[in-house]
Design an enzyme around this catalytic site. Sequence first.
Site, PDB file in Angstrom:
ATOM      1  N   ARG A   1       0.824  -1.209   0.000  1.00  0.00           N
ATOM      2  CA  ARG A   1       0.000   0.000   0.000  1.00  0.00           C
ATOM      3  C   ARG A   1       0.856   1.257   0.000  1.00  0.00           C
ATOM      4  NH1 ARG A   1      -2.104   1.971   4.497  1.00  0.00           N
ATOM      5  NH2 ARG A   1      -2.087  -0.072   5.512  1.00  0.00           N
TER       6      ARG A   1
ATOM      7  N   TYR B   1     -13.957  19.578 -14.713  1.00  0.00           N
ATOM      8  CA  TYR B   1     -14.253  18.149 -14.811  1.00  0.00           C
ATOM      9  C   TYR B   1     -15.395  17.836 -13.855  1.00  0.00           C
ATOM     10  CZ  TYR B   1     -13.817  13.189 -13.712  1.00  0.00           C
ATOM     11  OH  TYR B   1     -14.086  11.868 -13.459  1.00  0.00           O
TER      12      TYR B   1
ATOM     13  N   ASP C   1      -5.303  21.136 -13.223  1.00  0.00           N
ATOM     14  CA  ASP C   1      -5.629  19.911 -13.945  1.00  0.00           C
ATOM     15  C   ASP C   1      -5.111  20.082 -15.374  1.00  0.00           C
ATOM     16  OD1 ASP C   1      -6.800  17.825 -15.377  1.00  0.00           O
ATOM     17  OD2 ASP C   1      -8.644  17.856 -14.192  1.00  0.00           O
TER      18      ASP C   1
ATOM     19  N   LYS D   1      -6.709   9.269 -19.476  1.00  0.00           N
ATOM     20  CA  LYS D   1      -6.922   9.930 -20.761  1.00  0.00           C
ATOM     21  C   LYS D   1      -5.660   9.862 -21.636  1.00  0.00           C
ATOM     22  CE  LYS D   1     -10.956  11.135 -18.997  1.00  0.00           C
ATOM     23  NZ  LYS D   1     -10.841  10.865 -17.551  1.00  0.00           N
TER      24      LYS D   1
END
Length: 392
Positions: free
Chosen positions: A57, A110, A186, A211
């Site tokens: 993790r 977004y 972003d 993306k």
Amino acid sequence: MTYDASAHPENLSPDTLVVAAGRPAREHDAPVNSPIVLSSTYVGTGTVVDGDRAYGRYSNPTWDPLEEALSALEGATLPGLIFSSGLAAVSAALSLIPAGGVLVMPIHSYQGALVMAQELEAKGMFTLRTVDIANNDEVIAALTGSGEKAADMLWLESPTNPMLEVADIHVLARSAQAVGAIVVTDNTFSTPLVQKPLELGSDIVLHSVTKYLSGHSDVIMGALVTSNPELRATLLHHRSIHGAIAGPFEAWLALRGLRTLALRVERSQASALTLATRLETHDGVSRVLFPGLPGDPGHVRATAQMTGYGSVLCIEIAGGEDAAEAVVEALRLWTPATSLGGVESLIERRRRHANEPVSVPANLLRLSVGIENVEDLWADLEQALATVGTAE
């Protein structure tokens, strides 16, 4: 086997870095590509110290080359951090806002980030101020608070999703930092090959790796990149404690996809400009949104801070909402689907989503231009537009 950051000098072009960064150290019989490491834990005893992997993790050798490559591309001095999804990265970034703080965010952002911010505000976590990100005066007034509390974070998205407004990143970042706000940008639409937010003054860069970076519509992943050690440590802690980690196979796939980013961006950007120019004069289209067009409101600003204009464009269909739906249904090569940035061309009427801002026109179609032959893409658009005619 470790990544040798010194093997790739700073003077390499981004087109080369996407191929060269994150390679294994050059040792006899070493693999050219980093292998996938499938392990939930690592050998070790005693107290965990900085640099120990300890547990899956916290770290995985398969993450390292991708995080180093993203850092190199964005011009950061620290390795990036990958997350299980773009929204997991959004959540980590928003966690930096102190309780009772203020977030300034574009009204056109977004959708997932905007909805998350709205839900956190409803829970009393912070105050959300939405702005027209292309209006410097409006954004700066929201940052200073105009007599109220100043902002703790400025969220930039440029170009915005889906209205493709272009933010003046350098000016707004400087204004935000003057009031002590963290600046998050972003950079999903532009990619680091087209825009470098850290160089323009941002503190953190966010990507939906899903993306353009991975580029094949087969990976869900997010990333954050910063050169600030304190911010990175806080974000790393958030990822470890909240468990928003990427799988090793997904990380390997994303890095493989990244290798062709320069070629994909070059092709799709050129096609997007060609299509936008043709659609601008088509009778069936009432408006084209694309910063690459000289008449677009964001053209001058985009030209100043970007090396290209991206591969997403939007059109408003002259016949209205029903005509827009009909165009989507008539297409044969373009795929009607959400998301963007893959090798295939996608199209979507954004207002079909209940959470999309009402300021987004109902007849607006968002086009993500892929790497197909541009004449084939144009022919499909032409035949689809012909099925609905023109507005009376």
